[in-house]
Design an enzyme around this catalytic site. Structure first.
Site, PDB file in Angstrom:
ATOM      1  N   ASP A 192       0.737  -1.114   0.068  1.00 49.82           N
ATOM      2  CA  ASP A 192      -0.183   0.057  -0.199  1.00 49.82           C
ATOM      3  C   ASP A 192       0.924   1.376   0.066  1.00 49.82           C
ATOM      4  O   ASP A 192       2.146   1.465   0.304  1.00 49.82           O
ATOM      5  CB  ASP A 192      -0.893   0.099   1.100  1.00 49.82           C
ATOM      6  CG  ASP A 192      -1.864  -0.968   1.274  1.00 49.82           C
ATOM      7  OD1 ASP A 192      -2.191  -1.885   0.309  1.00 49.82           O
ATOM      8  OD2 ASP A 192      -2.475  -1.504   2.136  1.00 49.82           O
TER       9      ASP A 192
HETATM   10  N1  URA Z   1      -1.306  -5.972   3.862  1.00 43.55           N
HETATM   11  C1  URA Z   1      -1.727  -4.611   3.797  1.00 43.55           C
HETATM   12  O1  URA Z   1      -2.778  -4.393   4.684  1.00 43.55           O
HETATM   13  N2  URA Z   1      -0.990  -3.655   3.474  1.00 43.55           N
HETATM   14  C2  URA Z   1       0.066  -3.879   2.424  1.00 43.55           C
HETATM   15  O2  URA Z   1       0.725  -3.124   2.197  1.00 43.55           O
HETATM   16  C3  URA Z   1       0.584  -5.248   2.736  1.00 43.55           C
HETATM   17  C4  URA Z   1      -0.152  -6.006   3.207  1.00 43.55           C
END
Ligand code: URA
Length: 236
Positions: A104
């Site tokens: 993310d």
């Molecule tokens: N899980 C999440 O919520 N975000 C990420 O970036 C990776 C795994």
């Protein structure tokens, strides 16, 4: 065998038209001899190619470890926002690079960037079940029941069933946990935290399979994987 202009462009020496100009200008040597033919065909690993006297270190594919900073998106290019590929130093830039899987925008830590599609597939394919390790700081503590629930396979919003995860306490006072998952559902760690009534305050990926984030890399920095790192077992 590949064309000289294509080889140079593939190694980040410039665009196709830039490298052609370099070749015509006599700036490119093959085994010490100036070569002015852009369409000379050769096996790059068998010849010493140099541009402006600097030897080209030919690599068919690049394998890069980045310590992803917050704010960069896991994509190759995006006209509006900064991507992880935009952050690469010039020495690691070339066409065709992409991040292996997604973190993310607000997640930090280990991200592999490559132009080798088969390698990327071996990491991201659900069938390979590669463990991804995260350091998650939550807004409160997980109790034993929460940890058991996550480790037996949480059901996240929308009714999606997760595979069993491994959860360990890293710093109980500050609600920091190590969570290992073998899949990559959308916002998976955040949604797993939600499933036990918690919110992720900070999320960092620390390992992919046996490949761990180099602590010497600051956020936003990247370097090539060593041969040993590239061939580490990704499944465990
Ligand atoms: N899980 C999440 O919520 N975000 C990420 O970036 C990776 C795994």
């Amino acid at each position: 065998m590949e064309r000289l202009d294509k080889i140079l462009a593939s190694q980040g020496a410039g665009t196709r038209s830039e490298v052609r100009k370099m070749i015509w200008a006599g700036r490119v040597t093959v085994d010490g001899e100036i070569c002015r033919s852009i369409d000379r065909r050769l096996e790059p690993s068998e010849h010493e190619i140099a541009v402006g006297g600097v030897p080209l270190c030919y690599r068919k594919y690049l394998y890069i470890m980045m310590n992803k900073p917050e704010g960069a998106v896991s994509a190759s290019n995006d006209s509006h926002v900064q991507t992880v590929v935009d952050l690469l130093p010039p020495s690691l830039r070339r066409k065709g690079l992409f991040p292996v899987g997604r973190l993310d925008k607000d997640t930090t830590g280990l991200l592999i960037i490559t132009d080798d599609g088969a390698f990327a597939h071996s990491v991201t394919s659900p069938g390979k079940k590669v463990f991804k390790t995260y350091r998650a700081t939550l807004d409160g503590a997980l109790d034993e029941a929460d940890m058991r629930y996550l480790s037996e396979g949480a059901v996240i919003d929308g009714g999606e069933q997760c595979l069993p995860a491994q959860v360990a306490v890293l710093d109980g006072e500050n609600f920091v946990y190590e969570i290992k998952i073998r899949e990559g559902k959308y916002h998976q760690i955040k949604r797993m935290a939600q499933s036990v009534g918690r919110r992720v305050v900070a999320l960092e990926r620390t390992a992919v399979g046996a490949l761990t984030l180099d602590p010497a890399l600051d956020r936003g920095e990247a370097r090539e994987l060593t041969e040993r790192e590239r061939t580490l077992p990704l499944t465990n």
